[in-house]
Motif scaffolding. Structure first.
Motif, PDB file in Angstrom:
ATOM      1  N   HIS A  56      67.323  41.993 -62.322  1.00  0.00           N
ATOM      2  CA  HIS A  56      67.962  40.747 -62.751  1.00  0.00           C
ATOM      3  C   HIS A  56      66.919  39.837 -63.392  1.00  0.00           C
ATOM      4  CE1 HIS A  56      71.694  41.715 -60.670  1.00  0.00           C
ATOM      5  NE2 HIS A  56      71.013  41.987 -59.569  1.00  0.00           N
ATOM      6  N   PRO A  57      67.226  39.202 -64.532  1.00  0.00           N
ATOM      7  CA  PRO A  57      66.249  38.297 -65.156  1.00  0.00           C
ATOM      8  C   PRO A  57      66.052  37.028 -64.333  1.00  0.00           C
ATOM      9  CG  PRO A  57      68.336  38.239 -66.341  1.00  0.00           C
ATOM     10  CD  PRO A  57      68.456  39.337 -65.324  1.00  0.00           C
ATOM     11  N   VAL A  58      64.892  36.425 -64.484  1.00  0.00           N
ATOM     12  CA  VAL A  58      64.572  35.231 -63.710  1.00  0.00           C
ATOM     13  C   VAL A  58      65.570  34.118 -63.988  1.00  0.00           C
ATOM     14  CG1 VAL A  58      62.937  34.334 -65.437  1.00  0.00           C
ATOM     15  CG2 VAL A  58      62.699  33.686 -63.013  1.00  0.00           C
ATOM     16  N   SER A  59      66.079  34.047 -65.221  1.00  0.00           N
ATOM     17  CA  SER A  59      67.053  32.997 -65.547  1.00  0.00           C
ATOM     18  C   SER A  59      68.318  33.149 -64.718  1.00  0.00           C
ATOM     19  CB  SER A  59      67.398  33.051 -67.037  1.00  0.00           C
ATOM     20  OG  SER A  59      67.919  34.330 -67.393  1.00  0.00           O
ATOM     21  N   TYR A  60      68.722  34.382 -64.449  1.00  0.00           N
ATOM     22  CA  TYR A  60      69.918  34.619 -63.645  1.00  0.00           C
ATOM     23  C   TYR A  60      69.669  34.284 -62.178  1.00  0.00           C
ATOM     24  CZ  TYR A  60      73.612  37.043 -61.118  1.00  0.00           C
ATOM     25  OH  TYR A  60      74.635  37.346 -60.255  1.00  0.00           O
ATOM     26  N   VAL A  61      68.543  34.719 -61.631  1.00  0.00           N
ATOM     27  CA  VAL A  61      68.221  34.410 -60.231  1.00  0.00           C
ATOM     28  C   VAL A  61      68.147  32.901 -60.043  1.00  0.00           C
ATOM     29  CG1 VAL A  61      66.504  34.683 -58.402  1.00  0.00           C
ATOM     30  CG2 VAL A  61      67.052  36.616 -59.909  1.00  0.00           C
ATOM     31  N   ASP A  62      67.525  32.208 -60.999  1.00  0.00           N
ATOM     32  CA  ASP A  62      67.455  30.747 -60.919  1.00  0.00           C
ATOM     33  C   ASP A  62      68.844  30.127 -60.980  1.00  0.00           C
ATOM     34  OD1 ASP A  62      64.716  30.860 -60.747  1.00  0.00           O
ATOM     35  OD2 ASP A  62      64.361  30.342 -62.859  1.00  0.00           O
ATOM     36  N   GLN A  63      69.702  30.686 -61.813  1.00  0.00           N
ATOM     37  CA  GLN A  63      71.061  30.163 -61.942  1.00  0.00           C
ATOM     38  C   GLN A  63      71.824  30.298 -60.620  1.00  0.00           C
ATOM     39  OE1 GLN A  63      73.548  32.441 -64.545  1.00  0.00           O
ATOM     40  NE2 GLN A  63      75.345  31.188 -64.191  1.00  0.00           N
ATOM     41  N   ILE A  64      71.721  31.451 -59.983  1.00  0.00           N
ATOM     42  CA  ILE A  64      72.408  31.653 -58.701  1.00  0.00           C
ATOM     43  C   ILE A  64      71.876  30.673 -57.665  1.00  0.00           C
ATOM     44  CG2 ILE A  64      72.765  33.279 -56.799  1.00  0.00           C
ATOM     45  CD1 ILE A  64      74.496  33.815 -59.247  1.00  0.00           C
ATOM     46  N   ARG A  65      70.572  30.492 -57.619  1.00  0.00           N
ATOM     47  CA  ARG A  65      69.989  29.533 -56.670  1.00  0.00           C
ATOM     48  C   ARG A  65      70.500  28.117 -56.951  1.00  0.00           C
ATOM     49  NH1 ARG A  65      65.709  31.539 -53.678  1.00  0.00           N
ATOM     50  NH2 ARG A  65      65.081  29.405 -53.193  1.00  0.00           N
ATOM     51  N   SER A  66      70.590  27.752 -58.224  1.00  0.00           N
ATOM     52  CA  SER A  66      70.999  26.395 -58.577  1.00  0.00           C
ATOM     53  C   SER A  66      72.471  26.141 -58.296  1.00  0.00           C
ATOM     54  CB  SER A  66      70.710  26.127 -60.059  1.00  0.00           C
ATOM     55  OG  SER A  66      71.591  26.869 -60.887  1.00  0.00           O
ATOM     56  N   ARG A  67      73.292  27.199 -58.227  1.00  0.00           N
ATOM     57  CA  ARG A  67      74.727  27.032 -57.982  1.00  0.00           C
ATOM     58  C   ARG A  67      75.058  26.947 -56.496  1.00  0.00           C
ATOM     59  NH1 ARG A  67      78.168  28.616 -62.056  1.00  0.00           N
ATOM     60  NH2 ARG A  67      79.735  27.540 -60.772  1.00  0.00           N
ATOM     61  N   SER A  68      74.087  27.170 -55.625  1.00  0.00           N
ATOM     62  CA  SER A  68      74.340  27.142 -54.198  1.00  0.00           C
ATOM     63  C   SER A  68      74.733  25.728 -53.766  1.00  0.00           C
ATOM     64  CB  SER A  68      73.088  27.594 -53.437  1.00  0.00           C
ATOM     65  OG  SER A  68      73.312  27.553 -52.044  1.00  0.00           O
ATOM     66  N   PRO A  69      75.915  25.547 -53.183  1.00  0.00           N
ATOM     67  CA  PRO A  69      76.379  24.193 -52.863  1.00  0.00           C
ATOM     68  C   PRO A  69      75.829  23.684 -51.529  1.00  0.00           C
ATOM     69  CG  PRO A  69      78.078  25.769 -52.276  1.00  0.00           C
ATOM     70  CD  PRO A  69      76.941  26.573 -52.878  1.00  0.00           C
ATOM     71  N   ALA A  70      75.686  22.398 -51.412  1.00  0.00           N
ATOM     72  CA  ALA A  70      75.293  21.792 -50.145  1.00  0.00           C
ATOM     73  C   ALA A  70      76.469  21.711 -49.185  1.00  0.00           C
ATOM     74  CB  ALA A  70      74.726  20.396 -50.396  1.00  0.00           C
ATOM     75  N   GLU A  71      77.688  21.689 -49.752  1.00  0.00           N
ATOM     76  CA  GLU A  71      78.899  21.685 -48.937  1.00  0.00           C
ATOM     77  C   GLU A  71      80.044  22.235 -49.783  1.00  0.00           C
ATOM     78  OE1 GLU A  71      80.154  17.028 -49.868  1.00  0.00           O
ATOM     79  OE2 GLU A  71      79.398  17.590 -47.891  1.00  0.00           O
ATOM     80  N   GLY A  72      81.115  22.634 -49.125  1.00  0.00           N
ATOM     81  CA  GLY A  72      82.266  23.140 -49.853  1.00  0.00           C
ATOM     82  C   GLY A  72      81.987  24.477 -50.514  1.00  0.00           C
TER      83      GLY A  72
END
Length: 308
Positions: A56-72
């Protein structure tokens, strides 16, 4: 040697919206079914980013990390959601598959089963879909090839849905043979027989709705097992989806629990013949809770017999 069972409580913290088929109860039912079995229980580690970046490219891994919600919930695609616990669960799921490869290839376990979620075989290089974030089985194959120096690894995917992600991640890897049986037509719509990859290392086996275990057994004996023998893998990785079961609500292949036991037993016999019995199996689909638990138990019981 024993069969290793790799799992982690973090995989229970990946919560999906009410009514979603890929739910916490899936893993709860599996762990309850496996509780009485004699297994070497191993805590699944977190995958390292470097492990994910093999495919997986670093841009994708970063995207998944950034989409992780704090709630909901965060909706990643039409049917793929993240909750606050999903990111660590996805890292544990990939980490389980990688650690399982280590255990089997170093001789610390005869074979291994990863009781994890989220599943992985629909995750493409830079696309989460079909409940999947990272390509667990494909990452395990690349880990075996690049970290352990194997020359040939096979992936056998018997989930009812085509493993489009595994195919996309490994289609240009001549050292990996990918065999997928799946119902067709059915989502995601890929997996035709003529999809053979850059090096003729993709073997797609479309099956008819209602074909049952008899069609599956014939297809594997005629199409899958000869290709495995010709390829001579040094390790077999199984994408173990149990949604081809006759009670599963998402498809209609109508396999019985005994069919999963038969298929596992035959793969184990081939592994004994070709690669010293070395198998790593990782959970994919299966959405009727009782059928999932029974089929997984039958699958793992065959792994245990083979490891003895």
């Amino acid at each position: 040697m024993k069969t290793a069972l790799l799992t982690h409580a973090d995989c229970l913290a990946h919560v999906t919206p009410t009514g979603h088929p890929e739910r916490v109860a899936r893993l709860e039912h599996i762990l309850h079914a496996l509780e009485p079995l004699a297994l070497e229980r191993v805590t699944a580690p977190l995958a390292a980013d470097d492990d994910l970046l093999r495919l997986h490219p670093v841009s994708y891994v970063d995207q998944i990390r950034s989409r992780s919600p704090a709630e909901g919930y965060a909706q990643i695609d039409g049917d793929t959601f993240m909750s606050p616990g999903s990111l660590e669960a996805a890292y544990r799921a990939a980490g389980a598959a990688l650690r399982a490869v280590d255990l089997v290839l170093t001789g610390e376990a005869g074979n291994a089963f990863c009781a994890i979620r989220p599943p992985g075989h629909h995750a493409e290089r830079d696309l989460a879909m079909g409940f999947c974030f990272f390509g667990n089985a494909a990452l395990a194959a690349k880990h075996a090839l690049d970290h352990h120096g194997l020359s040939r690894v096979a992936v056998v995917d018997f989930d009812v849905h085509h493993g489009n992600g595994t195919q996309e991640l490994l289609r240009d890897e001549r050292r990996a043979l990918v065999i997928s049986s799946h119902q067709m037509p059915l989502w995601p719509g890929s997996g035709r027989r003529d999809e053979t990859g850059f090096f003729d290392t993709l073997v797609n086996i479309p099956l008819n709705a209602g074909g049952g275990g008899a069609e599956m057994r014939d297809a594997y004996e005629q199409l899958a097992f000869p290709r495995l023998r010709d390829f001579k893998p040094e390790l077999i990785i199984i994408s173990a989806g149990f949604d081809a079961h006759q009670d599963d609500p998402l498809a209609g292949l109508n396999w019985a629990t005994a069919d999963f036991a038969w298929l596992t037993r035959e793969i184990c016999l081939l592994a004994a013949e070709l690669c010293e019995g070395r198998i790593v199996s990782t959970l994919e689909g299966g959405y009727d809770l009782n059928a999932l638990a029974a089929s997984t138990k039958a699958h793992v019981e065959e792994l245990i017999k083979a490891a003895q």
